[in-house]
Design a protein around this motif. Structure first.
Motif, PDB file in Angstrom:
ATOM      1  N   GLY A  80      34.520  -3.877  48.979  1.00  0.00           N
ATOM      2  CA  GLY A  80      34.729  -4.535  47.712  1.00  0.00           C
ATOM      3  C   GLY A  80      34.551  -6.040  47.758  1.00  0.00           C
ATOM      4  N   GLU A  81      34.341  -6.604  48.954  1.00  0.00           N
ATOM      5  CA  GLU A  81      34.144  -8.049  49.097  1.00  0.00           C
ATOM      6  C   GLU A  81      32.724  -8.325  49.577  1.00  0.00           C
ATOM      7  N   GLN A  82      32.356  -9.618  49.648  1.00  0.00           N
ATOM      8  CA  GLN A  82      31.008 -10.014  50.042  1.00  0.00           C
ATOM      9  C   GLN A  82      31.062 -11.123  51.083  1.00  0.00           C
ATOM     10  N   LEU A  83      29.951 -11.230  51.813  1.00  0.00           N
ATOM     11  CA  LEU A  83      29.820 -12.311  52.801  1.00  0.00           C
ATOM     12  C   LEU A  83      29.288 -13.591  52.172  1.00  0.00           C
ATOM     13  N   THR A  84      28.936 -13.523  50.915  1.00  0.00           N
ATOM     14  CA  THR A  84      28.381 -14.708  50.254  1.00  0.00           C
ATOM     15  C   THR A  84      29.466 -15.665  49.771  1.00  0.00           C
ATOM     16  N   THR A  85      30.725 -15.277  49.885  1.00  0.00           N
ATOM     17  CA  THR A  85      31.815 -16.184  49.539  1.00  0.00           C
ATOM     18  C   THR A  85      31.925 -17.270  50.601  1.00  0.00           C
ATOM     19  N   PRO A  86      32.574 -18.395  50.298  1.00  0.00           N
ATOM     20  CA  PRO A  86      32.739 -19.445  51.318  1.00  0.00           C
ATOM     21  C   PRO A  86      33.386 -18.925  52.600  1.00  0.00           C
ATOM     22  N   GLU A  87      34.400 -18.055  52.453  1.00  0.00           N
ATOM     23  CA  GLU A  87      35.041 -17.516  53.656  1.00  0.00           C
ATOM     24  C   GLU A  87      34.067 -16.639  54.441  1.00  0.00           C
ATOM     25  N   GLY A  88      33.278 -15.823  53.723  1.00  0.00           N
ATOM     26  CA  GLY A  88      32.308 -14.961  54.392  1.00  0.00           C
ATOM     27  C   GLY A  88      31.227 -15.754  55.088  1.00  0.00           C
ATOM     28  N   GLN A  89      30.694 -16.772  54.441  1.00  0.00           N
ATOM     29  CA  GLN A  89      29.659 -17.593  55.057  1.00  0.00           C
ATOM     30  C   GLN A  89      30.189 -18.307  56.295  1.00  0.00           C
ATOM     31  N   VAL A 117      20.694 -10.078  54.996  1.00  0.00           N
ATOM     32  CA  VAL A 117      21.937  -9.779  54.297  1.00  0.00           C
ATOM     33  C   VAL A 117      21.662  -8.607  53.363  1.00  0.00           C
ATOM     34  N   SER A 118      22.561  -7.643  53.346  1.00  0.00           N
ATOM     35  CA  SER A 118      22.342  -6.447  52.537  1.00  0.00           C
ATOM     36  C   SER A 118      22.309  -6.791  51.060  1.00  0.00           C
ATOM     37  N   PRO A 119      21.654  -5.963  50.237  1.00  0.00           N
ATOM     38  CA  PRO A 119      21.562  -6.247  48.793  1.00  0.00           C
ATOM     39  C   PRO A 119      22.914  -6.422  48.113  1.00  0.00           C
ATOM     40  N   ASP A 120      23.937  -5.721  48.602  1.00  0.00           N
ATOM     41  CA  ASP A 120      25.247  -5.874  47.966  1.00  0.00           C
ATOM     42  C   ASP A 120      26.043  -7.034  48.536  1.00  0.00           C
ATOM     43  N   GLY A 121      25.471  -7.722  49.526  1.00  0.00           N
ATOM     44  CA  GLY A 121      26.120  -8.900  50.085  1.00  0.00           C
ATOM     45  C   GLY A 121      27.262  -8.604  51.031  1.00  0.00           C
ATOM     46  N   ARG A 122      27.480  -7.351  51.367  1.00  0.00           N
ATOM     47  CA  ARG A 122      28.634  -7.015  52.206  1.00  0.00           C
ATOM     48  C   ARG A 122      28.298  -7.040  53.702  1.00  0.00           C
TER      49      ARG A 122
END
Length: 740
Positions: A80-89, A117-122
């Motif tokens: 349910g979360e993504q790596l594109t957030t500041p914390e993920g990056q 990076v996967s299409p869903d950003g996870r």
């Protein structure tokens, strides 16, 4: 042969202190050499001359920065979360930075820059390039690679390490000790004597220790594959225990007949030792024959295992009679040690024992036994028609391992094809030719069904070489991926860019998946030639041993039934997944490429072991006057108990390797265990006596011209008995003359 081995056994018995000292010195010396000269083992299964291997060699020469081991670190955000957030990056960049600090790493690429990076950003893939090939990556670098991602995990992200660099030497721990322990229990039950059982096991362990130490001592000068030592250990233990068992068993029989220990040991080495030598020779022929197929890693595996088997034979016919000299009458069950040899009964075997009753039943029901046996084994072989082979990949690694987790996460986020990227290596006479060819092949391959994408070309420094990554839609071991590889190569040939074309540029396809396909194809092509060679040579050897035409042909036919059924059951379990939980298999898949040809070689040798041990006793009784049917019954009656114990020991030793996590070692142990089970109990102890009784005297027929030109190796000890009888008569005459 029997006379020579008789003298050897007597000498070893008399000079037991010297013989034991020599073997112990050899064991210590080889152990020291192994510690001093042991080199690394190789984990690759490349075959020179294949397109994929030639492409890899071109990369090493023209594009060295891309020829080292590769790793892929998979980072996954919580569901349910993504790596594109500041914390993920921040977590991803932390992983990239750690990976770039690993000793021996050329570069770890930022997935946000490479588009990984996967299409869903996870999910994100951090590709890590090492300077050295996988076999030369240091333990320090490997450990540092596996440690990357600690802070990201602490922040709640999942980090898994995969790629080629995670392919390491299979670990064999204490699991095989379970098989050895079961083998020791079987020996104790068979002999009824702790001394006999312990001495037989000690003899085998010394032999396998010497063989393995010698193998590791040579590992710095030969390219030893990671599975070769495991195979050598597996076979060395199994045949070492069995060969010592047969000699000890025959020694005990002779002692119960009234012979003194020294004479009993000498005759045991002469008769059972002859069977050991020829049985070992069939195993060595089958294993050494792997070298003729021209596949280097298979040659090393075969010769390594053949070496340990040879040592097991030497130990059995030299060290075993020496140890028997120390044991004396304690080698017998406690209740029979005090019996005066002069008062021992002439017949030591109960004619109503299970072995004799079983043999008579097989003779009586020979027609239905043959029909049901052949039909049943044929039915078990049916799944073999669906057999697929490939090199192992992370998708079949044990659940919970980092490599398996990385593979599963990659499949979930990007698709299975990202676990088995294909690499097109474009090389030209000039940078312009390379660029043109890269453009042509990119458009053509991208349009093929089953291709997700073709990455932009990465040129070398001089521009004359470029690599293009091809991402298939299916996984590395899928049949669709194999078909895609063939279509890509066909399209490359249509463009006039095949490696054997004379144009200004050429394209070669490689990568782990392509290498696996090329290895599998080469092994499949070599299998019929190898089978014909091994079966042909062994038939000739058995003709020499048994002086018969039909017995060797029958033995080879029985082997074909064994190997077919073993293939079928192994496919049903490891490929189809039937009862996979019982062997601890997490994920079914194709069999490892070299298993079929290896199984043919090993099972043929082991099948001939039991053939030699059982049928040599039949021939021994036939030569000494029994009818063909009675000789068959006697051979089975005398040998059934020992062959049963020997088969159970082999099954136990091989079965211990089923407990190993590595699926390759697990499948090897299973296939060998099930093969021995079928061959010993269905083919050799059921079908063989039925067929032998059906053939009657014809089983021992040999054309006159062959009888004249073939040497008589005297495996049954006929000539030895004549010599011993003449010596005994001479001694009686001499003692009578002295009294007069």
């Amino acid at each position: 042969m029997a006379t020579l081995l008789y003298r050897l056994g007597r000498t070893a018995f008399r000079k037991r202190h010297l013989v034991v000292s020599i073997w112990l010195i050899a064991l210590v010396g080889l152990g020291a050499a192994a510690l001093a000269f042991r080199g690394p083992t190789a984990s690759d299964f490349n075959i020179p001359g294949t397109e994929s291997q030639e492409a890899l060699e071109l990369l090493q020469e023209q594009f060295p920065e891309a020829s080292g081991a590769g790793g892929t670190i998979v980072i996954a955000a919580p569901e349910g979360e993504q790596l594109t957030t500041p914390e993920g990056q921040a977590a991803v960049l932390q992983v990239v930075g750690e990976a770039n600090q690993i000793p021996g790493v050329i570069a770890a690429l930022d997935p946000f820059q490479t588009g990984s990076v996967s299409p869903d950003g996870r999910f994100a893939l951090v590709n890590v390039q090492f300077a050295e090939p996988n076999d030369e990556v240091s333990d320090e670098s490997r450990e540092a690679y596996e440690a990357v991602g600690g802070p990201a995990r602490d922040a709640g992200f999942q980090v898994a390490h995969g790629g080629e660099v995670m392919t390491t030497e299979p670990h064999v721990g204490s699991q095989e000790g379970i098989g050895v322990a079961i083998a020791l229990v079987v020996l104790i039950i068979t002999f009824g004597s702790l001394v006999a059982a312990g001495m037989t096991m000690l003899n085998a362990l010394i032999g396998v220790g010497a063989g393995m130490a010698g193998l590791f001592a040579l590992s710095s000068v030969i390219d030893l594959t990671s599975t070769a030592p495991v195979l050598a250990l597996m076979l060395g233990l199994a045949v070492g225990i069995d060969y010592s068992l047969f000699i000890t068993s025959r020694h005990r029989q002779h002692m119960l007949e009234g012979l003194e220990p020294e004479e009993a040991a000498a005759r045991a080495v002469a008769t059972a030792g002859s069977a050991v030598v020829f049985a070992g020779a069939t195993v060595v022929i089958a294993l050494a024959g792997l070298s003729v197929v021209g596949i280097p890693f298979l040659t090393v595996m075969g010769l390594a295992a053949a070496g340990t088997v040879s040592v097991a034979v030497l130990v059995a016919i030299t060290l075993q009679p020496a140890l028997l000299g120390y044991a004396g009458r304690r080698v017998l069950p406690r209740g029979k040690r005090a019996v005066d040899p002069a008062e021992a009964p002439a017949s030591h075997e109960n004619q109503e024992s299970f072995g004799f009753r079983w043999a008579r039943l097989m003779v009586k029901l020979r027609i239905p036994v043959i029909v049901l046996g052949v039909a049943g084994l044929g039915a078990l072989a049916i799944p073999a028609a669906d057999m697929r082979i490939s090199l192992p990949d992370a998708s079949t690694a044990p659940l919970g391992s980092s490599a398996r987790t990385a593979s599963d996460l990659t499949t979930e986020g990007f698709g299975p094809g990202f676990n088995g990227r294909l690499i097109m290596v474009v090389s030209g006479d000039s940078a312009e030719a390379t660029t043109t060819a890269a453009g042509q092949v990119t458009g053509t391959v991208q349009s093929l069904d089953g291709v997700l994408m073709v990455a932009p070309p990465q040129p070398s420094g001089d521009g004359q070489t470029a690599i293009l990554a091809v991402i298939p839609a299916t996984g590395p071991t899928e049949a669709e991926t194999e078909e895609l590889v063939e279509r890509i190569r066909e399209e490359i040939a249509v463009l006039g860019l095949a490696p054997d074309d004379d144009g200004p540029a050429a394209v070669a396809l490689t990568g782990v998946t392509a290498v696996g396909i090329d290895v599998s194809d080469k092994l499949a092509d070599a299998m019929p030639v190898y089978l014909l060679l091994v079966v042909g040579l062994s038939i000739l050897l058995l003709m020499l041993v048994f002086r018969s035409i039909l017995v060797p042909v029958k033995a080879a036919a029985g082997f074909l039934l064994t190997v077919g059924a073993a293939f079928g059951i192994t496919v049903a379990v490891f490929q189809w997944g039937w009862l996979a939980d019982l062997v601890g298999l997490d994920t079914p898949g194709p069999l490892v490429s070299f298993l079929p040809i290896l199984l043919i070689g090993i099972l043929f040798g082991l099948a001939m072991d039991y053939e030699v041990f059982l049928v040599s006793r039949m021939r021994e009784d036939f030569v000494h006057g029994d009818t063909a049917v009675q000789a068959t019954i006697n051979g089975m009656g005398h040998g059934a108990r020992v062959v049963t114990a020997a088969a159970l020991i082999m099954i136990s030793v091989f079965g211990g390797f089923i407990l190993v996590d590595d699926p390759v070692i697990k499948s090897m142990g299973f296939a060998l265990a099930i093969g021995v089970l079928i061959d010993a109990f269905v083919v050799r102890m059921t079908i063989v006596p039925a067929v032998m009784s059906l053939l009657g005297r014809a089983a021992w027929w040999l054309p006159g011209f062959l009888s004249r030109i073939m040497p008589n190796v005297d495996i049954e000890g006929e000539q030895l008995r004549v010599r011993l009888a003449a010596r005994r008569d001479a001694e009686l005459v001499g003692s009578g003359a002295d009294r007069s």
